[in-house]
Design an enzyme around this catalytic site. Structure first.
Site, PDB file in Angstrom:
ATOM      1  N   VAL A 104     -53.550  36.122  83.900  1.00  0.00           N
ATOM      2  CA  VAL A 104     -53.183  37.206  83.000  1.00  0.00           C
ATOM      3  C   VAL A 104     -52.722  36.591  81.685  1.00  0.00           C
ATOM      4  O   VAL A 104     -51.784  35.786  81.679  1.00  0.00           O
ATOM      5  CB  VAL A 104     -52.082  38.098  83.596  1.00  0.00           C
ATOM      6  CG1 VAL A 104     -51.733  39.224  82.621  1.00  0.00           C
ATOM      7  CG2 VAL A 104     -52.516  38.669  84.938  1.00  0.00           C
ATOM      8  N   CYS A 105     -53.403  36.940  80.604  1.00  0.00           N
ATOM      9  CA  CYS A 105     -53.050  36.470  79.273  1.00  0.00           C
ATOM     10  C   CYS A 105     -53.042  34.927  79.237  1.00  0.00           C
ATOM     11  O   CYS A 105     -54.026  34.290  79.627  1.00  0.00           O
ATOM     12  CB  CYS A 105     -51.715  37.078  78.855  1.00  0.00           C
ATOM     13  SG  CYS A 105     -51.321  36.930  77.103  1.00  0.00           S
ATOM     14  N   SER A 106     -51.940  34.317  78.808  1.00  0.00           N
ATOM     15  CA  SER A 106     -51.921  32.860  78.650  1.00  0.00           C
ATOM     16  C   SER A 106     -51.818  32.113  79.971  1.00  0.00           C
ATOM     17  O   SER A 106     -51.791  30.875  79.975  1.00  0.00           O
ATOM     18  CB  SER A 106     -50.756  32.443  77.740  1.00  0.00           C
ATOM     19  OG  SER A 106     -49.519  32.818  78.296  1.00  0.00           O
TER      20      SER A 106
END
Length: 317
Positions: A104-106
């Protein structure tokens, strides 16, 4: 089949992205007839607090051994860019054992540091895309999409795009009935249209007090009927121009394109959950003919309705 989920939490954890994983995979919704997953929060050591970017600590109940045997291993965002070797090796071991990997994301940086993304196409927050390219030039970064499904690897764009990726994975593994039930409880759409480029180029429009929500709800219950913009404008007591402008402001697309998209989503559910013929699915979803259904279905989903049914009809619990 998705039965167990292990979440790896590291210091400088992003609270929202972690919460998304808990919300989609970790809650008991058996009162709605939804499956309960074996959900594990795993840190470097069981019982050792993990710091977050939100000013609170999270205490995982499992150590790195909790990743072993999980069907899905998820990595939420963290501000860290250097990671303990033990955590990276645990990710490698889980992937080698057959786990699907989700970031998720970074969180994608953690998977990249573990060497799991070489030659793979991934998504991340548009703000981090250039950093990811520079740090890992052998990884193909697509900053225009909400998520990338590459089989045993699913990566999401920034923040709320993690919801899209998680719900997509639920649909893929457990079927439309389950994902619709979860989305309904979360009060989010089971699938959003478009990619994150829409959020880079223009701000998210605010819905006015006299929102088109009632019209959209009515349309969802009458997908099988014929509709024109003129008819919908009259129902909303607006001119066609005002209706089209407000519709675009509230949904990000045109009325007919939105309607086509909803019809395709309805057709997907019918293909997954029923034995109706393609002709019957076309009628019930509002396309009228199998030819028109195939045309729009392939444009939106990427495969023919019959091929989609072969892949997903038996995925339901």
């Amino acid at each position: 089949m998705l039965r167990s989920v292990a979440v790896l939490v590291l210091d400088e954890l992003a609270v929202f992205e972690f919460g998304v994983l808990c919300e989609v995979f970790g809650l008991d919704r058996s009162d709605d007839g939804l499956p309960v997953l074996d959900f594990r929060v795993c840190g470097l050591e069981a019982g050792k607090a993990v710091t977050t970017s939100g000013g609170v600590d999270i205490v995982p109940h499992h150590g790195l051994d909790g990743l072993a045997g999980a069907d899905l291993v998820a990595v939420p965002a963290t501000r860290l860019r250097e990671y303990p070797e033990g955590a990276l090796q645990a990710l490698r071991d889980a992937e080698a054992a057959g786990a699907t990997m989700l970031s998720v994301c970074s969180g994608v940086f953690v998977l990249a540091a573990a060497g799991l993304l070489s030659g793979r196409k991934v998504a991340t927050h548009w703000h981090s895309a250039d950093e990811l390219r520079a740090s890992y030039p052998d990884v193909e970064v697509d900053q225009d999409v909400l998520y990338v499904d590459d089989g045993n690897l699913i990566t999401s764009a920034g923040t709320a795009a993690g919801i899209d990726a998680c719900l997509h994975l639920v649909r893929r593994e457990l079927g439309s009935a389950v994902v619709n039930g979860i989305a309904r409880r979360m009060v989010v759409p089971p699938q959003r249209e478009g990619g994150q480029r829409q959020f880079i180029e223009r701000p998210v429009p605010e819905c006015s007090a006299d929102s088109l929500g009632p019209i959209l709800d009515w349309l969802l219950g009458h997908l099988h009927e014929e509709h024109t913009v003129a008819d919908l404008a009259r129902r909303a007591s607006m001119s066609e121009r005002t209706f089209a402008r407000r519709f675009a402001a509230e949904t990000g697309t045109s009325p007919l394109r939105w309607l086509t998209r909803q019809r395709v989503l309805h057709a997907r559910r019918l293909l997954e959950d029923t034995d109706l013929s393609v002709d019957a699915v076309a009628t019930r979803s509002g396309f009228g003919s199998a030819t028109l259904l195939r045309h729009h279905f392939r444009q939106v989903v990427g495969v023919a309705p019959a091929d989609y049914r072969r892949s997903f009809q038996n995925a339901v619990v």
